[in-house]
Design an enzyme around this catalytic site. Structure first.
Site, PDB file in Angstrom:
ATOM      1  N   ASP A 187       0.839  -1.196   0.000  1.00 42.21           N
ATOM      2  CA  ASP A 187       0.000   0.000   0.000  1.00 42.21           C
ATOM      3  C   ASP A 187       0.878   1.252   0.000  1.00 42.21           C
ATOM      4  OD1 ASP A 187      -2.985   0.745   0.424  1.00 42.21           O
ATOM      5  OD2 ASP A 187      -1.886   2.087   1.776  1.00 42.21           O
ATOM      6  N   ILE A 188       0.580   2.193  -0.913  1.00 41.04           N
ATOM      7  CA  ILE A 188       1.336   3.450  -0.930  1.00 41.04           C
ATOM      8  C   ILE A 188       0.909   4.286   0.281  1.00 41.04           C
ATOM      9  CG2 ILE A 188       1.856   5.547  -2.224  1.00 41.04           C
ATOM     10  CD1 ILE A 188       1.228   4.025  -4.790  1.00 41.04           C
ATOM     11  N   ASN A 195      -2.539  12.739  -3.438  1.00 44.59           N
ATOM     12  CA  ASN A 195      -3.467  13.216  -4.453  1.00 44.59           C
ATOM     13  C   ASN A 195      -3.980  14.614  -4.121  1.00 44.59           C
ATOM     14  OD1 ASN A 195      -3.606  11.385  -6.551  1.00 44.59           O
ATOM     15  ND2 ASN A 195      -5.129  10.088  -5.554  1.00 44.59           N
ATOM     16  N   ASP A 204      -1.652   9.550 -10.602  1.00 41.37           N
ATOM     17  CA  ASP A 204      -1.595   8.472 -11.600  1.00 41.37           C
ATOM     18  C   ASP A 204      -0.152   8.154 -11.982  1.00 41.37           C
ATOM     19  OD1 ASP A 204      -4.324   8.312 -11.591  1.00 41.37           O
ATOM     20  OD2 ASP A 204      -4.626   9.316 -13.516  1.00 41.37           O
ATOM     21  N   GLU A 231      -4.697   2.421  -4.434  1.00 41.74           N
ATOM     22  CA  GLU A 231      -3.243   2.548  -4.300  1.00 41.74           C
ATOM     23  C   GLU A 231      -2.609   1.276  -3.750  1.00 41.74           C
ATOM     24  OE1 GLU A 231      -4.941   4.216  -0.397  1.00 41.74           O
ATOM     25  OE2 GLU A 231      -5.533   4.016  -2.495  1.00 41.74           O
TER      26      GLU A 231
END
Length: 316
Positions: A187-188, A195, A204, A231
């Site tokens: 997971d980011i 964002n 993106d 993500e």
């Protein structure tokens, strides 16, 4: 994914098998006149050997040959062809109904009698070549559609649908072979804040770069990196123990940090980082892939709870 079709020769390659040298020469000249490549075989054994080596696009086959006759040869050719059925046109002096029926029953797609009407032969071969080309075009288009259906359009790694299919497939394979199966969920960290700070276009681009790192870390052909959702990414690692999976997780963690993607809003550091959960098991009849996913998810939650930018492990 399905196996790709063999490529079509350019110019098309015709295999002519006949024990009559004069007949082979006549057919060769007719085919070369239309721009085809031609390779010859003087009997059934040679025909099969040549076919296996060069995989021609069309076979022109005499029914009556020494050792292995044309009917047996045709059946063997179709067995060897696999997913691409090779068009076989029988050329013979036999005109009885039983011979005609037998030719089609062993896989011939057309039939022409001796003495050959050369214009008719050339037209029939032309039609067979057109059919082969059309079939290959349709197969190529079908494979591309299948590929697109399995790929996440943004990141170009496997999508969730492909992930689910592959996990089931490899679970069954590892169950049969009693080998370990590992899963990494990635997971980011603080991606919503990324964002909000940099905009969705930058988000993106971040996803694409992280996906490329994960793709590079999954080095073997049997490893499947996938976009799990939003993500979150996943890596399926067949025949991989916990230690091997940890090495992949470390490669991903280091690779993402080395991207040096600025993230000033992160609660971890000033660049993009990832948290990873690693799970491992040897599948059994009383367990399921869901247990492997749940264990990786639990390990991922632990990695986040401990401060992110790290991996944790959990056995399922």
């Amino acid at each position: 994914m399905p196996e790709m079709m063999p490529s079509f020769h350019n110019p098309p390659l015709i295999l002519v098998a006949d024990d009559d040298k004069t007949m082979r020469l006549g057919v060769r000249q007719a085919m070369e006149q239309d721009g085809y490549q031609v390779i010859e075989a003087h009997d059934g054994n040679t025909c099969l050997s040549v076919f296996e080596r060069v995989r021609p696009d069309v076979v022109l086959l005499d029914a009556i040959m020494p050792a292995i006759d044309g009917f047996t040869c045709c059946r063997r050719i179709q067995e060897m062809s696999g997913i691409r059925r090779t068009p076989v046109l029988m050329i013979t002096g036999l005109e009885d109904q039983d011979s005609v029926d037998k030719a089609f029953s062993v896989g011939a797609v057309d039939y022409i009698t001796k003495p050959i009407h050369w214009a008719v032969l050339r037209q029939r071969v032309k039609r067979l070549i057109q059919q082969v080309r059309l079939y290959q075009q349709l197969e190529t288009a079908n494979h591309e559609l299948q590929r697109l259906a399995a790929i996440d359009s943004l990141t170009q790694v496997a999508n969730r649908r492909r992930f689910d299919e592959y996990l089931q497939q490899e679970w069954q394979r590892m169950l049969r072979e009693q080998l370990p199966l590992s899963l990494i969920l990635c997971d980011i960290d603080c991606f919503k804040l990324y964002n909000d700070t940099y905009g969705h276009q930058a988000g993106d681009d971040c996803l694409r770069q992280v996906a490329q790192v994960i793709q590079n870390a999954a080095k073997r052909a049997i490893d499947l990196p996938a976009r799990y959702g939003g993500e979150e990414f996943a890596v399926i690692l067949p025949n991989t123990d916990q230690e091997g999976a940890i090495l992949v997780a470390q490669d991903i963690q280091t690779g993402v940090k080395n991207l040096q993607i600025s993230h000033t809003a992160s609660k971890v550091c000033d660049t993009v980082t990832v948290s990873l959960g690693v799970s491992n098991t040897i599948p059994s009849v009383i367990t399921s892939p869901e247990l492997l996913i749940n264990a990786a998810d639990k390990a991922l939650y632990q990695a986040k709870a401990e401060g992110r930018d790290r991996y944790c492990t959990c056995l399922s």
